[in-house]
Design an enzyme around this catalytic site. Structure first.
Site, PDB file in Angstrom:
ATOM      1  CB  THR A  70      -9.776   7.801   2.224  1.00  0.00           C
ATOM      2  OG1 THR A  70      -9.649   6.507   1.666  1.00  0.00           O
ATOM      3  CG2 THR A  70     -10.094   8.811   1.139  1.00  0.00           C
ATOM      4  CB  SER A 123      20.088  10.806 -45.293  1.00  0.00           C
ATOM      5  OG  SER A 123      20.215   9.466 -45.747  1.00  0.00           O
ATOM      6  CD  GLN A 126     -11.729   4.929  -2.083  1.00  0.00           C
ATOM      7  OE1 GLN A 126     -11.011   4.366  -2.896  1.00  0.00           O
ATOM      8  NE2 GLN A 126     -12.262   4.321  -1.029  1.00  0.00           N
ATOM      9  CG  HIS A 146      -2.082   0.932   1.118  1.00  0.00           C
ATOM     10  ND1 HIS A 146      -1.960   2.294   1.135  1.00  0.00           N
ATOM     11  CD2 HIS A 146      -3.420   0.669   0.980  1.00  0.00           C
ATOM     12  CE1 HIS A 146      -3.148   2.845   1.018  1.00  0.00           C
ATOM     13  NE2 HIS A 146      -4.059   1.879   0.927  1.00  0.00           N
ATOM     14  CG  HIS A 191      -8.943  19.466 -53.153  1.00  0.00           C
ATOM     15  ND1 HIS A 191      -9.915  18.770 -52.451  1.00  0.00           N
ATOM     16  CD2 HIS A 191      -9.532  20.616 -53.568  1.00  0.00           C
ATOM     17  CE1 HIS A 191     -11.036  19.463 -52.464  1.00  0.00           C
ATOM     18  NE2 HIS A 191     -10.832  20.592 -53.128  1.00  0.00           N
ATOM     19  NE  ARG A 199     -10.425   3.889  -6.990  1.00  0.00           N
ATOM     20  CZ  ARG A 199      -9.309   4.458  -6.566  1.00  0.00           C
ATOM     21  NH1 ARG A 199      -9.101   4.665  -5.294  1.00  0.00           N
ATOM     22  NH2 ARG A 199      -8.370   4.801  -7.408  1.00  0.00           N
TER      23      ARG A 199
END
Length: 485
Positions: free
Chosen positions: A112, A290, A242, A87, A160, A330
């Site tokens: 919490t 390149s 929560q 936790h 275009h 939740r």
């Protein structure tokens, strides 16, 4: 300098290129463990201070002890505690309590895990916007300077991706700027709409705090207000489960995805213009385009922006799906996903803004190439002007139209079948029928007469919309940016 063995360990583990290769130090710090857990401790301090002010038995000594250890984080101990407890919040409660033995009993009192988790996320999101907004404003400012400089320079427009009526280099840039100004407004609104979760308890009912204050609802409301203010927010969400509603994350990532779309479009335009050799991004003296073709000047910065912008645009799908499956108050299947998508969205936005700023500060324009392309296409666009001039000189419109139709098709055949230059005007000059307007042809083909109100639109747009939007960021415009890679 790390020892060789330590260097080998680092190189043997995956590191996100968003941090190791691209992101700014300030944005990387904003999503760092140090910022996160340091904010947790500050939130525990705010809670204790507010609870004390409302009459709970918390001493000045306990408060001072917490204040003295806000950044004294033993990360190794926290990691060991988390392994044992499985936790993360309780691991850091224990670690904080270890260096605050007098305050240990009141740390996290009534709260919490989401008190520190969600509130920290909201602080980090707010601070992330505060880092992005000046960067976006700087990009807009640099592009505005570019647009102003080239407001009058005619350029071939494309619809275009086919030749269309003329525009100006500055007017085209204003199309980019307008999109970014919308993004600036969107980011400001998203930041300002953020609220604090506050102190709401395990299911959002504030039951634990109501118990602490022996049923005094006014004190619970005041506790929420005090902590919200200490964290720098004007408002808290009035109702939560929560967690705060995960729809908030949708709003945050949606505006960042929209920014990604804008930058992708801008950098795609720059890449196309680079192919046409009209405009190029900056290219360093020793830069290699390149490994196989030494002559190449690849638009690698614009390509990087497009590549990362695609990633940014996809990230909004994560909070959309997360919000959809948050059962009742939740579920925890949001947590791992949010650790990834929230940080990556801000880090990615930060990178592409820094890169676009670098591009916009060094854009190179090639007027002769632009002029040549106009000369190739403008004769066909000028046919209507030629017809009108002939009619004014006494000619018959239908006869003139037929003459021009024949000559333009001949010229088109030279361009398409023989690979030659557009010789339509030379054919008009050689045809005695058009002798009444031969002296007018130069003026009839002046490119600036085909750009309409583009220069005026640029000036008005920059003056009335762009510059005023940048006023709040004037002190943060700064100097040029150099890219690490």
């Amino acid at each position: 300098m790390a020892a060789p063995a330590e260097q080998e360990d680092v190189m043997a583990r995956y590191r996100s290129p968003l941090v190791s290769r691209y992101a700014s130090a300030e944005m990387a710090y904003n999503f760092s463990e140090r910022k996160k857990f340091g904010t947790w401790r500050r939130l525990w301090l705010y809670l204790a201070q507010a609870e004390k002010s409302l009459g709970l038995p918390i001493t000045d000594e306990q408060i001072r002890e917490m204040e003295a250890n806000l950044d004294n984080i033993d990360f190794e101990m926290a990691a060991e505690e988390e392994k044992k407890l499985r936790h993360d919040v309780m691991a850091h409660v224990h670690t904080f309590a270890h260096c605050c033995p007098k305050a240990a009993a009141i740390i996290h009192l009534g709260a919490t895990s989401c008190y520190v988790g969600d509130n920290t996320d909201l602080i980090v999101l707010r601070d992330g916007f505060n880092l992005l907004l000046p960067k976006l404003a700087r990009v807009i400012s640099r592009l505005a300077d570019f647009a102003e400089k080239y407001a009058d320079m005619p350029a071939l427009g494309f619809t275009h991706y086919q030749p269309a009526q003329l525009t100006t280099v500055g007017k085209r840039c204003c199309l980019w700027i307008q999109d970014l100004c919308m993004d600036l407004q969107n980011l400001e609104r998203a930041r300002d709409d953020l609220r604090f979760r506050g102190v709401k308890g395990t299911t959002g009912t504030q039951a634990s705090f109501l118990q602490l204050f022996e049923g005094d609802h006014s004190k619970v409301e005041e506790l929420d207000r005090l902590v919200t203010a200490k964290a720098g927010f004007k408002r808290a969400y009035m109702v939560t489960g929560q967690t705060y509603s995960r729809k908030v994350d949708i709003g945050v990532l949606a505006v960042l995805a929209s920014l990604g779309a804008s930058i992708h479009k801008i950098c795609t335009d720059i890449r196309l213009l680079a192919n046409l050799k009209e405009i190029e991004e900056p290219f360093e003296k020793d830069q290699i385009g390149s490994s196989a073709m030494p002559y190449k000047r690849n638009p690698m910065r614009s390509e990087r922006c497009c590549s990362l912008a695609r990633h940014l645009m996809t990230l909004v799908m994560d909070p959309l799906q997360t919000a959809a499956v948050q059962w009742f108050e939740r579920t925890l299947d949001d947590s791992a996903n949010r650790r990834v998508c929230l940080a990556e969205a801000f880090l990615t936005a930060d990178i592409i803004l820094s890169t676009l700023q670098n591009i916009s500060e060094g854009l190179v324009v090639y007027p002769k190439v632009i002029e040549r392309r106009i000369r190739q296409e403008l004769p066909f666009m000028a046919t209507e002007n030629i017809i009108m001039a002939m009619v004014k000189a006494g000619g018959n419109r239908q006869d003139c139209h037929e003459k021009i139709r024949v000559l333009s098709q001949q010229a088109a055949a030279v361009v398409k079948q023989e690979g030659g230059d557009n010789d339509f005007i030379a054919r008009v000059r050689a045809d005695p029928y058009f002798s009444p307007i031969h002296k007018q042809l130069e003026s009839l083909l002046d490119p600036s007469s085909f750009t309409g109100r583009a220069p005026q639109q640029v000036a008005k747009f920059l003056k009335e919309e762009v510059r005023p939007a940048l006023i709040p960021y004037q002190s943060k415009m700064g100097g040029k940016i150099e890219l690490a890679l």
